[in-house]
Scaffold this motif. Structure first.
Motif, mmCIF file in Angstrom:
data_model
loop_
_atom_site.group_PDB
_atom_site.id
_atom_site.type_symbol
_atom_site.label_atom_id
_atom_site.label_comp_id
_atom_site.label_asym_id
_atom_site.label_seq_id
_atom_site.Cartn_x
_atom_site.Cartn_y
_atom_site.Cartn_z
ATOM 1 N N MET A 1 -7.394 5.697 -0.083
ATOM 2 C CA MET A 1 -6.233 6.433 0.328
ATOM 3 C C MET A 1 -5.474 7.271 -0.685
ATOM 4 S SD MET A 1 -3.782 6.741 2.799
ATOM 5 C CE MET A 1 -3.853 5.519 3.930
ATOM 6 N N MET A 2 -5.494 6.773 -1.886
ATOM 7 C CA MET A 2 -4.724 7.775 -2.870
ATOM 8 C C MET A 2 -5.749 8.938 -3.106
ATOM 9 S SD MET A 2 -3.290 5.268 -6.161
ATOM 10 C CE MET A 2 -4.524 4.064 -6.114
ATOM 11 N N PHE B 1 0.821 -1.340 -0.063
ATOM 12 C CA PHE B 1 0.247 -0.024 -0.079
ATOM 13 C C PHE B 1 0.699 1.348 -0.139
ATOM 14 C CE2 PHE B 1 -4.531 -0.573 0.911
ATOM 15 C CZ PHE B 1 -4.735 -1.888 0.570
ATOM 16 N N SER B 2 1.716 1.323 0.831
ATOM 17 C CA SER B 2 2.940 2.461 0.873
ATOM 18 C C SER B 2 3.409 2.491 -0.397
ATOM 19 C CB SER B 2 3.850 2.346 2.150
ATOM 20 O OG SER B 2 2.886 2.118 3.310
ATOM 21 N N THR B 3 4.224 1.518 -0.947
ATOM 22 C CA THR B 3 4.610 1.849 -2.320
ATOM 23 C C THR B 3 3.683 2.356 -3.374
ATOM 24 O OG1 THR B 3 5.890 -0.192 -1.956
ATOM 25 C CG2 THR B 3 5.953 0.542 -4.234
ATOM 26 N N PHE C 1 -4.671 4.768 7.398
ATOM 27 C CA PHE C 1 -3.641 3.837 7.532
ATOM 28 C C PHE C 1 -3.558 2.856 8.687
ATOM 29 C CE2 PHE C 1 0.933 2.522 8.504
ATOM 30 C CZ PHE C 1 1.281 2.177 7.087
ATOM 31 N N ALA C 2 -4.059 3.484 9.849
ATOM 32 C CA ALA C 2 -4.037 2.708 11.032
ATOM 33 C C ALA C 2 -5.051 1.560 10.796
ATOM 34 C CB ALA C 2 -4.476 3.311 12.222
ATOM 35 N N ALA D 1 -7.055 16.637 6.910
ATOM 36 C CA ALA D 1 -6.733 15.538 5.859
ATOM 37 C C ALA D 1 -5.687 14.793 6.204
ATOM 38 C CB ALA D 1 -6.586 16.303 4.750
ATOM 39 N N VAL D 2 -4.590 15.543 6.811
ATOM 40 C CA VAL D 2 -3.392 14.575 7.204
ATOM 41 C C VAL D 2 -3.694 13.760 8.427
ATOM 42 C CG1 VAL D 2 -1.260 14.906 8.281
ATOM 43 C CG2 VAL D 2 -1.951 16.387 6.644
#
Length: 336
Positions: free
Chosen positions: A322-323, A148-150, A188-189, A180-181
């Motif tokens: 997420m994107m 996911f992070s990649t 992510f959690a 938003a951050v």
């Protein structure tokens, strides 16, 4: 003109890598959900081969070289196809990093491509440990989060390379960039909780909505449910925790989903209603629509007992969500 064409070339290369990374995330979910993570007992090959043992002679040789293993070609192919595409993505990211270094004088970001290259290298190590450590949950979850992070960092790189004009009149929504951050952190959690649920085979422990079946409060057990280093076992396939511990993991994922849905729903709604420009209303609308789809898929997983197509889609839409959130956050921070 030459500089502009080279930047466009890099941006197109990054776009291809995003599409490939999305495919890899989907293939990873498919491999995990078809219980093919140990379809090949070695790494990076499969029973010492570059492909999969298929003939009777190859299968007999593989089982002789790997005592105790039963060759299942279908599962082995699921795993190897995932590895082929993941390896191709790694090579593409390496090419992007090299090109970025060569074009650094033309404004191409350097740190982000190198960070993605470092991440995908570590991701390859996690792929190896997934096999050698026999699906240890923390490694499987880390492998999921690494994928996911990649994908998300590649998407962020694409945004940085794309010169789109942002509205300057929407001052009233700028203050929501910090929210938003926070949304990215919450999502992510929640993704990590989903990975922990899947890697501990707890997805079907609760079969009723909205939280779990009756009496779930009395069955909660946090003693070992979130221990990152489990007791040593020959294999962690199909899980090692008892029912109450799996129920606890599933319940925490459900509660996390409620918190995430409420927070992101609020964020999308407030930006949509308070923005005066079409750009941010569209961005908030996309975020809200993906959130509705993701919640619907989560409910469908329970309602229909985790069908493969819906479970894989749940992973892919989580990545898209997420994107969308990253794009909105990036735009809010660069709005003026």
């Amino acid at each position: 003109m030459m500089e502009s064409s080279k930047v466009i070339h890099v941006r197109r290369l990054v776009l291809v890598s995003i599409l490939l990374a999305t495919l890899v995330v989907g293939l990873g979910a498919y491999t995990r959900l078809t219980h093919a993570g140990l379809g090949c007992p070695d790494w990076p090959g499969c029973y010492g081969m570059l492909d999969v043992p298929q003939t009777q002679e190859q299968i007999a040789k593989a089982e002789q070289n790997f005592p105790g293993q039963v060759v299942e070609p279908e599962k082995a192919w699921n795993e190897m196809i995932h590895r082929y595409f993941a390896g191709s993505l790694g090579l593409l990211i390496l090419a992007i990093a090299i090109i970025s270094i060569r074009l650094r004088s033309q404004g191409i970001p350097i740190f982000l491509p190198l960070a993605i290259l470092a991440l995908v290298t570590f991701q390859a190590a996690l792929g190896m440990w997934t096999v050698t450590l026999k699906l240890m949950p923390v490694v499987v979850m880390g492998h999921l989060l690494g994928g996911f992070s990649t994908l998300c960092l590649l998407f962020l790189l694409y945004l940085r390379l794309k010169p789109y004009r942002l509205p300057t009149s929407d001052w009233q929504v700028k203050k929501y960039s910090k929210f938003a951050v926070i949304g990215i952190v919450i999502l992510f959690a929640q993704t990590a909780l989903g990975g922990w649920t899947s890697s501990n085979y707890a997805a079907l422990t609760c079969t009723e909505l909205p939280i779990c079946q009756a009496g779930w409060q009395e069955q909660l057990s946090f003693d070992n449910s979130f221990d990152l280093i489990p007791p040593e076992r020959d294999s962690y396939e199909f899980g090692h925790l008892n029912h109450n511990e799996r129920l606890t993991i599933h319940v925490m994922h459900r509660l996390g989903a409620i918190v995430t849905a409420l927070y992101l729903g609020w964020l999308a709604l407030v930006i949509f209603t308070r923005s005066q420009t079409r750009f941010f209303r569209t961005s908030a609308g996309v975020l809200g629509a993906l959130l509705v789809v993701q919640v619907s898929l989560g409910i469908s997983n329970i309602w229909f007992s985790l069908p493969l197509s819906i479970a894989v889609s749940h992973n892919l839409v989580a990545a898209c969500l997420m994107m969308a959130l990253i794009a909105l956050t990036y735009s809010l921070k660069r709005k003026i």
